[in-house]
Design a protein around this motif. Structure first.
Motif, mmCIF file in Angstrom:
data_model
loop_
_atom_site.group_PDB
_atom_site.id
_atom_site.type_symbol
_atom_site.label_atom_id
_atom_site.label_comp_id
_atom_site.label_asym_id
_atom_site.label_seq_id
_atom_site.Cartn_x
_atom_site.Cartn_y
_atom_site.Cartn_z
ATOM 1 N N VAL A 2 52.005 -7.323 37.856
ATOM 2 C CA VAL A 2 52.069 -7.936 39.180
ATOM 3 C C VAL A 2 50.758 -8.630 39.552
ATOM 4 C CG1 VAL A 2 51.404 -5.956 40.585
ATOM 5 C CG2 VAL A 2 53.016 -7.609 41.498
ATOM 6 N N SER A 3 49.675 -8.217 38.926
ATOM 7 C CA SER A 3 48.378 -8.829 39.227
ATOM 8 C C SER A 3 48.345 -10.320 38.860
ATOM 9 C CB SER A 3 47.245 -8.094 38.525
ATOM 10 O OG SER A 3 47.398 -8.179 37.124
ATOM 11 N N ALA A 4 49.206 -10.761 37.960
ATOM 12 C CA ALA A 4 49.274 -12.179 37.589
ATOM 13 C C ALA A 4 49.716 -13.054 38.755
ATOM 14 C CB ALA A 4 50.237 -12.364 36.421
ATOM 15 N N PHE A 5 50.335 -12.440 39.747
ATOM 16 C CA PHE A 5 50.835 -13.177 40.906
ATOM 17 C C PHE A 5 49.937 -13.034 42.136
ATOM 18 C CE2 PHE A 5 54.469 -11.962 38.300
ATOM 19 C CZ PHE A 5 55.003 -13.211 38.030
ATOM 20 N N ARG A 151 62.485 -17.619 46.165
ATOM 21 C CA ARG A 151 62.067 -16.899 47.383
ATOM 22 C C ARG A 151 62.563 -15.454 47.372
ATOM 23 N NH1 ARG A 151 57.883 -19.715 49.253
ATOM 24 N NH2 ARG A 151 58.461 -21.790 49.912
ATOM 25 N N LEU A 152 63.758 -15.224 46.855
ATOM 26 C CA LEU A 152 64.269 -13.851 46.789
ATOM 27 C C LEU A 152 63.415 -12.999 45.849
ATOM 28 C CD1 LEU A 152 68.116 -14.501 46.683
ATOM 29 C CD2 LEU A 152 66.771 -13.589 48.589
ATOM 30 N N MET A 158 55.967 -9.835 46.316
ATOM 31 C CA MET A 158 55.018 -9.672 47.427
ATOM 32 C C MET A 158 55.003 -8.228 47.911
ATOM 33 S SD MET A 158 52.604 -10.830 49.225
ATOM 34 C CE MET A 158 52.506 -12.596 49.379
ATOM 35 N N TRP A 159 56.171 -7.601 47.973
ATOM 36 C CA TRP A 159 56.208 -6.188 48.372
ATOM 37 C C TRP A 159 55.355 -5.361 47.417
ATOM 38 C CZ3 TRP A 159 57.625 -1.816 45.745
ATOM 39 C CH2 TRP A 159 57.662 -0.650 46.511
ATOM 40 N N ARG A 160 55.507 -5.619 46.115
ATOM 41 C CA ARG A 160 54.746 -4.866 45.120
ATOM 42 C C ARG A 160 53.248 -5.166 45.213
ATOM 43 N NH1 ARG A 160 55.419 -0.323 41.943
ATOM 44 N NH2 ARG A 160 53.325 -0.194 41.096
ATOM 45 N N PRO A 166 46.553 -3.220 49.163
ATOM 46 C CA PRO A 166 46.722 -3.194 50.624
ATOM 47 C C PRO A 166 45.792 -4.161 51.368
ATOM 48 C CG PRO A 166 45.946 -1.059 49.804
ATOM 49 C CD PRO A 166 46.170 -1.934 48.619
ATOM 50 N N GLU A 167 44.715 -4.605 50.718
ATOM 51 C CA GLU A 167 43.797 -5.557 51.363
ATOM 52 C C GLU A 167 44.360 -6.976 51.386
ATOM 53 O OE1 GLU A 167 42.873 -5.917 46.970
ATOM 54 O OE2 GLU A 167 43.472 -4.300 48.316
ATOM 55 N N LEU A 168 45.488 -7.186 50.751
ATOM 56 C CA LEU A 168 46.103 -8.510 50.659
ATOM 57 C C LEU A 168 46.727 -8.876 52.004
ATOM 58 C CD1 LEU A 168 46.518 -10.585 48.365
ATOM 59 C CD2 LEU A 168 48.755 -9.568 48.000
#
Length: 180
Positions: A2-5, A151-152, A158-160, A166-168
């Motif tokens: 997920v860090s790639a995003f 978008r879906l 984005m949730w992940r 959490p600083e995002l």
């Protein structure tokens, strides 16, 4: 994975990027997505706010380059009133369009950023290209049909991201805080 995003910055809109902030981060060029980032996808004429922002960047010597997955005809029609250079059919999330822009305008990766409204295309291609990324909120809440599926998936990503980082959060400018 997920860090790639994960975007380098999350800024409410592209007009929040000022010449002073960009220069402070060594940025000489803003590569930007077209639809729902620079202009509303259903209004190719832009706004007075866009014209003002482009003028400010031009006066500061900061280049704006559109990097879009759209066709040549669509991008040419949209950017012609602003006389902006562009790469069409950029194939984001592949790196081809960003790498082409860097090469064509003789830019080093650290001198440019990629701004866009989508994690799965704009942010991911920026990271894969070694370019810092800025995620902006879409200009409109509606999308062209080709974007709706992204978008879906993006909501899940984005949730992940927010769970893992959490600083995002959305910032008003680049100087508030980098997300990584």
């Amino acid at each position: 994975m997920v860090s790639a995003f994960k975007p380098t910055w999350m800024v409410t809109n592209i007009y929040d990027l000022t010449p002073d902030q960009l220069r402070a981060h060594g940025i000489k060029a803003v590569m930007t997505d077209l639809d729902n980032t620079l202009i509303a996808w259903n209004n190719p004429d832009g706004t007075p706010e866009l014209r003002h922002w482009l003028t400010m960047l031009e006066m500061a010597g900061i280049q704006v380059i559109v990097v879009s997955n759209n066709s040549r005809a669509r991008v040419d029609r949209a950017v012609a009133p602003f006389n902006l250079p562009y790469v069409h059919r950029a194939l984001k999330p592949l790196t081809w369009g960003i790498r082409r822009a860097l090469h064509r305008w003789n830019l080093r990766r650290e001198e440019a950023i990629m701004v866009g409204d989508q994690l799965l295309t704009d942010v991911w291609s920026a990271h894969r290209s070694g370019v810092r990324s800025v995620l902006v909120k879409p200009i409109l809440t509606s999308d062209a049909w080709v974007t709706k599926g992204n978008r879906l998936l993006e909501k899940v990503v984005m949730w992940r991201l927010r769970h893992d980082y959490p600083e995002l959060t959305w910032q008003e400018d680049l100087n508030e805080r980098k997300t990584h």
